[in-house]
Design a protein around this motif. Sequence first.
Motif: not given
Length: 227
Positions: A160-189
């Motif tokens: 039902x969805x896409x699951x991606x694993x990224x390193x914990x130390x890269x999470x902020x860079x990953x968040x920027x990427x997702x935001x740039x692609x037009x995704x919105x956090x559903x449960x960022x919390x």
Amino acid sequence: MSTNIAIVGCDGIDMDTQHTSGYHVADAGSFQVVALKTESGLGDARADRASLLALLATLEVPEQSARLPADDRELLRIARHHRLSPLLSAICGDRLWATLAQACRRDRVITTVRNLLLSQVADECLRALAAAAVPAIVLKGLAYEASLYREVGPGSRPTSDVDLLVPMEARRAAVVVMDTLGFEPRAAAPGFDEPDYHEVAWTRHAVEVDLHFALAPLVRCDIDRKS
């Protein structure tokens, strides 16, 4: 001839919710099934378990397909509830009774199309993450279809969805990427900055991407990434 299948995970699309009748095993040794009407539309646990065992036996030995009851919606309900109908179509095909074969074939087509869409989104995210020097791998449903279900064929494993694993130390860079692609956090919390926070769900239109920083809460696991 038997086919060994690994049934992994149960996430995916709930393709049907209709309930009409239950089942009990008439011959446990051969997994033959006798249809029995139940007073409640839901059936009982024993009946559902018997139906599930019959379906799993059929996946293991497709030649047993003819032992399944013909044109019975409850068996289809059980198959769909456990996300087995696309796999039944892939393995058993026309050995199934015509009505069941048609329904399972339809479910497999739906699964194939949806998995193709999700795979395209996964590729888009992986390319963007790589461009930002964020290592990432695909987990769960899409990864299972490409590995465990590869020989069975496309559309055999719903997700039902896409699951991606990224390193914990890269999470902020990953968040920027997702935001740039037009995704919105559903449960960022609340808790994003807590050390044990390990997953954020992102949505764009009707597609969800779960961005994992670990396989489970960090108090329960650790990842040896170097190996």
